[in-house]
Design a protein around this motif. Structure first.
Motif: not given
Length: 372
Positions: A280-281, A240-241, A262-266, A298-303
């Protein structure tokens, strides 16, 4: 109707940056693109304009990345001036985190080796290893278990969706014909150039540029070009924002202009499966909290998942067909960083038909792959 100068197969960031550069130089360009459900690498990036980590083992790739990053401010400004679209570009520097001591040692050795191998990088590539305490000034709230990371002033970030939108708008204003939902089924040489066959009909041009990512596996070999690319899946989480954190971007996690992280790098070998996995999430979420413990609330809103395009050695591929002159193949997984270069030096080299003379290190010949 007058035959176009170029057909570009692929309307992602790579294809559209080259289309923009060619059109700006007065060339007539048609871009053929697939549907929205295609395997688009442009969806799988984090919007980083990034120099760190590029070109270890191929110094010329590192040099191109640094040159393009230096040109990005003018490139972004020009696109915004032409279209009114802000790219949310900033270059305040960036940090590539090291999650353990071995990674820190290896990273520093790689960068020292790169600078020893390239006079340009030795003179121009600035970086510094910072321990956790030193990093807290540019990464406030950094977790206590992170040992450190490499900082460089050359790195930055943008909104990749706005970049692609601006490239389309600027290209169309310059006369580029874009054809969405027009997948190319076959490419072939003709007496006067090249022909692309699609479900919507045939398109011709004097020259053709294959910038289709994984589509090269189907289309490249028929024109004597390198088809050896493979998919690498990346999965991404978005929170979330959140209030602005004043944190520099990293490849592992960055806060976007809208406030979400934005969380990544897989990097996964999953074939053509672009889905997301619970394991993975969970791993990404745990890493994010390790980096910034305050994100635990923080809430996760999208993947989502997406497929990056990788050559056998991981470096860009820019080649001209030796059997079908006028056919070019472009493939890389650094389309955002290299966008300024693609619109400038690369488009110019293609226009003047001196691609491999100008950039011989990136020829498909280095991969020792038969394109027969």
């Amino acid at each position: 109707m007058k035959q176009r100068d170029f057909l570009i197969v692929g309307g992602g960031v790579v294809g559209m940056a080259v289309a923009y550069g060619l059109a700006r130089a007065g060339q007539g360009v048609t871009v053929l693109d697939e549907s929205d459900d295609a395997l688009r690498a442009s969806r799988g990036n984090a919007g980083l304009v990034w120099v760190q980590g590029k070109g270890v083992g191929m110094p010329r790739y590192a040099e191109l990345s640094l040159e393009s990053a230096k040109a990005w401010a003018d490139f972004a400004g020009e696109l915004t001036e032409r279209t009114g679209i802000e790219l949310e570009y900033e270059q305040r520097g960036g940090v590539d985190l090291c999650l353990d001591a071995e990674e820190a040692r290896s990273r520093q050795a790689d960068y020292a080796e790169l600078q020893n191998a390239s006079r340009y990088m030795a003179a121009n590539f600035r970086w510094e290893y910072l321990d956790r305490e030193a990093l807290t000034s540019c990464l406030p709230g950094l977790g206590e278990t992170i040992p450190g990371g490499t900082w460089s002033p050359h790195d930055g970030q943008c909104n990749p969706l706005y970049l692609l939108r601006a490239l389309y708008a600027a290209s169309r204003a310059l006369g580029v014909e874009t054809r969405p939902a027009t997948p190319v089924e076959r490419l072939e040489a003709t007496a006067g150039g090249f022909r692309a066959t699609t479900p919507q009909g045939q398109f011709t041009a004097e020259r053709v540029i294959l910038a289709a990512g994984l589509g090269a596996r189907q289309l490249a070999s028929g024109l004597g070009l390198t088809a050896a690319v493979r998919p690498v899946r990346g999965q991404v989480l978005v929170t979330e924002r959140r209030p602005p954190g004043g944190r520099l971007p990293t490849p592992q996690i960055r806060q976007t202009a809208s406030g979400g992280y934005l969380i990544g790098d897989t990097h996964e070998d999953a074939g053509l499966d672009k889905g997301v996995t619970l394991a993975m999430m969970q791993s990404l979420a745990e890493k994010a909290v390790r980096i910034y413990p305050d994100l635990e609330a923080a809430r996760l809103v999208r993947s989502w998942g997406a497929l990056r395009v990788m050559t056998p050695d991981g470096h860009p591929l820019y080649e001209t067909s030796t059997t079908h002159p006028g056919a070019y193949n472009l493939n890389c997984h650094s389309g955002i960083t290299l966008a300024a270069f693609h619109a400038e030096g690369l488009a110019e080299a293609i226009r003047d038909d001196r691609l491999e003379q100008s950039f011989p290190h990136f020829s498909g010949a280095r991969l020792h792959v038969s394109a027969s």
